[in-house]
Structure formats: C-alpha cells, structure tokens
Design a protein around this motif. Structure first.
Motif, PDB file in Angstrom:
ATOM      1  N   GLN A 266       1.115  -0.984   0.469  1.00 19.71           N
ATOM      2  CA  GLN A 266       0.129  -0.193  -0.042  1.00 19.71           C
ATOM      3  C   GLN A 266       0.653   1.613   0.228  1.00 19.71           C
ATOM      4  OE1 GLN A 266      -2.802  -0.638   3.182  1.00 19.71           O
ATOM      5  NE2 GLN A 266      -3.442  -2.032   2.792  1.00 19.71           N
ATOM      6  N   GLU A 267       2.186   0.736   0.735  1.00 21.71           N
ATOM      7  CA  GLU A 267       3.113   2.544   0.728  1.00 21.71           C
ATOM      8  C   GLU A 267       3.332   2.648  -0.937  1.00 21.71           C
ATOM      9  OE1 GLU A 267       5.948   3.113   4.108  1.00 21.71           O
ATOM     10  OE2 GLU A 267       4.989   1.416   5.159  1.00 21.71           O
ATOM     11  N   VAL A 268       3.539   1.837  -0.765  1.00 21.75           N
ATOM     12  CA  VAL A 268       4.810   1.290  -2.437  1.00 21.75           C
ATOM     13  C   VAL A 268       3.205   2.112  -3.471  1.00 21.75           C
ATOM     14  CG1 VAL A 268       5.373   0.347  -4.177  1.00 21.75           C
ATOM     15  CG2 VAL A 268       5.971  -0.269  -2.131  1.00 21.75           C
ATOM     16  N   GLU A 269       2.505   1.939  -3.535  1.00 19.74           N
ATOM     17  CA  GLU A 269       1.398   1.898  -4.551  1.00 19.74           C
ATOM     18  C   GLU A 269       1.462   3.381  -4.468  1.00 19.74           C
ATOM     19  OE1 GLU A 269      -3.857   1.224  -5.281  1.00 19.74           O
ATOM     20  OE2 GLU A 269      -2.340  -0.553  -4.646  1.00 19.74           O
ATOM     21  N   ARG A 270       0.871   4.402  -3.086  1.00 15.42           N
ATOM     22  CA  ARG A 270       0.597   5.597  -2.171  1.00 15.42           C
ATOM     23  C   ARG A 270       1.963   6.606  -3.074  1.00 15.42           C
ATOM     24  NH1 ARG A 270      -1.369   4.197   2.430  1.00 15.42           N
ATOM     25  NH2 ARG A 270       0.657   3.632   3.380  1.00 15.42           N
ATOM     26  N   ALA A 271       2.876   5.889  -2.881  1.00 13.95           N
ATOM     27  CA  ALA A 271       4.180   6.788  -3.156  1.00 13.95           C
ATOM     28  C   ALA A 271       4.246   6.628  -4.566  1.00 13.95           C
ATOM     29  CB  ALA A 271       5.108   5.815  -2.972  1.00 13.95           C
ATOM     30  N   PHE A 272       3.597   5.883  -5.512  1.00 10.96           N
ATOM     31  CA  PHE A 272       4.040   6.613  -7.362  1.00 10.96           C
ATOM     32  C   PHE A 272       2.848   6.498  -7.910  1.00 10.96           C
ATOM     33  CE2 PHE A 272       6.562   1.746  -7.416  1.00 10.96           C
ATOM     34  CZ  PHE A 272       7.522   2.761  -8.053  1.00 10.96           C
ATOM     35  N   SER A 273       1.640   6.967  -7.049  1.00 13.07           N
ATOM     36  CA  SER A 273       0.291   7.755  -7.034  1.00 13.07           C
ATOM     37  C   SER A 273       0.519   9.314  -7.198  1.00 13.07           C
ATOM     38  CB  SER A 273      -0.373   6.827  -6.227  1.00 13.07           C
ATOM     39  OG  SER A 273      -1.124   6.236  -6.699  1.00 13.07           O
TER      40      SER A 273
ATOM     41  N   GLU B 182       2.198  17.961  -8.226  1.00 11.30           N
ATOM     42  CA  GLU B 182       3.570  18.174  -6.827  1.00 11.30           C
ATOM     43  C   GLU B 182       4.448  16.848  -6.543  1.00 11.30           C
ATOM     44  OE1 GLU B 182      -0.363  17.515  -6.741  1.00 11.30           O
ATOM     45  OE2 GLU B 182      -0.691  19.528  -6.454  1.00 11.30           O
ATOM     46  N   GLY B 183       4.002  15.640  -6.776  1.00 11.98           N
ATOM     47  CA  GLY B 183       4.903  14.284  -6.546  1.00 11.98           C
ATOM     48  C   GLY B 183       6.118  14.732  -8.147  1.00 11.98           C
TER      49      GLY B 183
END
Length: 92
Positions: A1-8, A14-15
């Motif tokens: 979930q963390e990786v998915e949030r980071a890629f999103s 902003e990213g």
C-alpha cells in the motif's frame, strides 16, 4: 500500500518536484523497512544509479542525469515504468 501511494503521488504535479533519486531512495527504504526481497540485479542497478547521480550532482549540479536517463530509458511516465519493472522482478 505504501509503494502504491508513493507511485500515485510521484505521478502528480506535486510529486514531479521530488527528484527521481529521492524517489528511488524512498522506495529502497520501504523495501528495507518491510523486509521485501528484490532481485539482486534490480537492487544493484538502483544503488549504482543513486551513487552515480550523487557524484554527478557534486561535479555538475546543473546537469540532471536522472532526467537524461528518464528520456533514454522510459517511453512513458517513469513512475509507471519503474513500478512495472519492479513488480516484474520482485523475488518471491
């Protein structure tokens, strides 16, 4: 979930201001924290890229080697390409 949030997040405006090397560093930290196994070749490429990028920043801060790599290696959004590559090479 963390990786998915980071890629999103990295795919948002902003990213986009976060340096790609910092994104790879965050990803490696998540891998370490969650004790995920990654294929040694993928890990070697990521760490080598981070080291070379660090040297490059010291030698010529105005040159963005990560942007050059992105242009050469990825035909579409780099975050999606990196995510696809990592998912395909994750060690069981």
């Amino acid at each position: 979930q963390e990786v998915e949030r980071a890629f999103s997040f990295w795919g948002t405006p902003e990213g986009d201001v976060i340096h790609p090397a910092d994104c790879m560093h965050q990803l490696l930290e998540q891998v370490r924290r969650h004790k995920v196994n990654i294929d040694g070749n993928v890990c070697t490429v990521m760490v080598t890229t981070l080291v070379l990028e660090g040297w490059q920043r010291k030698l010529d801060p105005d040159y963005n080697v990560m942007k050059t790599l992105q242009t050469l290696l990825f035909k579409e959004d780099w975050a999606k390409s990196l995510q696809y590559t990592i998912e395909g090479l994750m060690a069981p």
